[in-house]
Scaffold this motif. Sequence first.
Motif, PDB file in Angstrom:
ATOM      1  N   PRO A  14      -6.097  -6.209   0.585  1.00 13.03           N
ATOM      2  CA  PRO A  14      -4.715  -6.569   0.278  1.00 13.03           C
ATOM      3  C   PRO A  14      -4.274  -6.076  -1.093  1.00 13.03           C
ATOM      4  O   PRO A  14      -3.119  -5.664  -1.262  1.00 13.03           O
ATOM      5  CB  PRO A  14      -4.734  -8.100   0.349  1.00 13.03           C
ATOM      6  CG  PRO A  14      -5.844  -8.426   1.292  1.00 13.03           C
ATOM      7  CD  PRO A  14      -6.894  -7.377   1.024  1.00 13.03           C
ATOM      8  N   ALA A  15      -5.167  -6.097  -2.072  1.00 12.04           N
ATOM      9  CA  ALA A  15      -4.796  -5.664  -3.420  1.00 12.04           C
ATOM     10  C   ALA A  15      -4.468  -4.176  -3.449  1.00 12.04           C
ATOM     11  O   ALA A  15      -3.492  -3.756  -4.084  1.00 12.04           O
ATOM     12  CB  ALA A  15      -5.933  -5.973  -4.396  1.00 12.04           C
ATOM     13  N   ARG A  17      -3.517  -2.330  -0.835  1.00 15.00           N
ATOM     14  CA  ARG A  17      -2.288  -2.110  -0.053  1.00 15.00           C
ATOM     15  C   ARG A  17      -1.054  -2.506  -0.855  1.00 15.00           C
ATOM     16  O   ARG A  17      -0.030  -1.824  -0.819  1.00 15.00           O
ATOM     17  CB  ARG A  17      -2.364  -2.886   1.266  1.00 15.00           C
ATOM     18  CG  ARG A  17      -3.432  -2.364   2.223  1.00 15.00           C
ATOM     19  CD  ARG A  17      -3.272  -2.950   3.613  1.00 15.00           C
ATOM     20  NE  ARG A  17      -3.475  -4.389   3.673  1.00 15.00           N
ATOM     21  CZ  ARG A  17      -4.655  -4.997   3.840  1.00 15.00           C
ATOM     22  NH1 ARG A  17      -5.762  -4.259   3.960  1.00 15.00           N
ATOM     23  NH2 ARG A  17      -4.751  -6.306   3.900  1.00 15.00           N
ATOM     24  N   ARG A  18      -1.164  -3.601  -1.596  1.00 19.94           N
ATOM     25  CA  ARG A  18      -0.030  -4.043  -2.424  1.00 19.94           C
ATOM     26  C   ARG A  18       0.274  -3.031  -3.524  1.00 19.94           C
ATOM     27  O   ARG A  18       1.430  -2.719  -3.812  1.00 19.94           O
ATOM     28  CB  ARG A  18      -0.348  -5.414  -3.023  1.00 19.94           C
ATOM     29  CG  ARG A  18       0.785  -6.010  -3.846  1.00 19.94           C
ATOM     30  CD  ARG A  18       0.471  -7.436  -4.283  1.00 19.94           C
ATOM     31  NE  ARG A  18      -0.696  -7.504  -5.154  1.00 19.94           N
ATOM     32  CZ  ARG A  18      -1.855  -8.035  -4.817  1.00 19.94           C
ATOM     33  NH1 ARG A  18      -2.038  -8.549  -3.601  1.00 19.94           N
ATOM     34  NH2 ARG A  18      -2.865  -8.073  -5.672  1.00 19.94           N
ATOM     35  N   ALA A  21       1.996   0.179  -1.993  1.00 19.47           N
ATOM     36  CA  ALA A  21       3.123  -0.008  -1.074  1.00 19.47           C
ATOM     37  C   ALA A  21       4.339   0.783  -1.538  1.00 19.47           C
ATOM     38  O   ALA A  21       4.726   0.708  -2.713  1.00 19.47           O
ATOM     39  CB  ALA A  21       3.470  -1.483  -0.951  1.00 19.47           C
ATOM     40  N   SER A  24       9.323  -2.430  -0.828  1.00 16.56           N
ATOM     41  CA  SER A  24       9.183  -3.870  -1.023  1.00 16.56           C
ATOM     42  C   SER A  24      10.522  -4.541  -0.788  1.00 16.56           C
ATOM     43  O   SER A  24      11.585  -3.912  -0.881  1.00 16.56           O
ATOM     44  CB  SER A  24       8.682  -4.180  -2.438  1.00 16.56           C
ATOM     45  OG  SER A  24       9.622  -3.734  -3.402  1.00 16.56           O
ATOM     46  N   GLU A  26      12.529  -7.633  -2.323  1.00 16.66           N
ATOM     47  CA  GLU A  26      12.575  -8.583  -3.431  1.00 16.66           C
ATOM     48  C   GLU A  26      13.778  -9.506  -3.253  1.00 16.66           C
ATOM     49  O   GLU A  26      14.802  -9.109  -2.688  1.00 16.66           O
ATOM     50  CB  GLU A  26      12.684  -7.839  -4.757  1.00 16.66           C
ATOM     51  CG  GLU A  26      11.539  -6.876  -5.023  1.00 16.66           C
ATOM     52  CD  GLU A  26      11.772  -6.056  -6.275  1.00 16.66           C
ATOM     53  OE1 GLU A  26      12.545  -6.504  -7.158  1.00 16.66           O
ATOM     54  OE2 GLU A  26      11.195  -4.964  -6.366  1.00 16.66           O
ATOM     55  N   ASP A 296       9.121 -10.098   8.103  1.00 12.70           N
ATOM     56  CA  ASP A 296       8.806  -9.178   7.018  1.00 12.70           C
ATOM     57  C   ASP A 296       8.921  -7.727   7.463  1.00 12.70           C
ATOM     58  O   ASP A 296       9.436  -6.868   6.727  1.00 12.70           O
ATOM     59  CB  ASP A 296       7.403  -9.448   6.487  1.00 12.70           C
ATOM     60  CG  ASP A 296       7.291 -10.792   5.763  1.00 12.70           C
ATOM     61  OD1 ASP A 296       8.350 -11.370   5.423  1.00 12.70           O
ATOM     62  OD2 ASP A 296       6.154 -11.255   5.553  1.00 12.70           O
ATOM     63  N   SER A 322       7.967 -15.520  -1.373  1.00 13.88           N
ATOM     64  CA  SER A 322       7.576 -14.478  -2.316  1.00 13.88           C
ATOM     65  C   SER A 322       7.117 -15.015  -3.655  1.00 13.88           C
ATOM     66  O   SER A 322       6.605 -14.289  -4.496  1.00 13.88           O
ATOM     67  CB  SER A 322       8.743 -13.504  -2.537  1.00 13.88           C
ATOM     68  OG  SER A 322       9.773 -14.118  -3.302  1.00 13.88           O
TER      69      SER A 322
END
Length: 323
Positions: A14-15, A17-18, A21, A24, A26, A296, A322
Amino acid sequence: MFPQDRPRRLRTSPAVRRMVAETSVEPRSLVLPMFVAEGRSEPTPIESMPGVVQHTRDTARRAIAEAAELGLGGVMLFGLPERKDATGSGALDPGGILNVAIGDAVAEVGDALVVMSDLCLDEFTDHGHCGVLDSHGRVDNDATLDLYAKMGVAHAEAGVHMVGPSGMMDGQVGVIRRALDAAGHTDTAILAYAVKYSSALFGPFREAVASSLQGDRRTYQQDPANAREAIRETLLDIEEGADLVMVKPALSYLDVLAQVRAQVTVPVAAYNVSGEYAMVEAAAANGWIDRERAIDEALLSIRRAGADIILTYWAAEVARRSR
């Protein structure tokens, strides 16, 4: 024998991929559409849009305060009057529900988020069309423009930051811009519904605003078969003074959204409409899809296609998650 290029390395956690990315969503890019009903003492649930209500003035104020606290970009207000007539006169009344709701919102949050208003007559007319009708029962474009100009000034005088003309009348942006400027409201912005299709996906919205529509809106809303026409409409609105432009609906018209984004330099919004919301909610309620992942994914796809701003009924929920 083995691949030299391994894109999967950038999907391993996950880290990772984040970090990589490309797109996003927001809170600042989200706008919450809200329905404010006249004469209500309790909010009224909208059956076809689970989780969405017709607000009272008090509950609307609380929801707007929360929207500001969550860091949303704005709210889009729709007014539901107790009485309607052929010309939608309640839309111009300073004491009418939409003008009063605008005043409530600005008093509640000031400039903490953008207070937007739907500038259209359909919620206020007894025939449910976005303009006044001529002697043959057709929407009279030019007679409607005069009312839009007055409605825009009424919203500005109520304190709105941004008006959203959604009726798809030819020349509406230019008429409203001139009226706002002449009345001294040069800082009031226009979010033009530049691309608004005659869509089946507006169905639940009709319940939300207690629509009185007789017939359909195909003579003024766009034909779903046409994309080049959308670019023409968009460029005309910008020429007339639009500060931002919008595509509506969003998910069925991602190709159009991408084309609009490529053609203009002003901010582009997209409306994740009631039918798109209702389909996800219904499928999730039946256990057919993962609700949060579907939400999402839908919003990411709209952003990825080019929207700077998304109007969505999930705005507050997504912002809460979020944090």
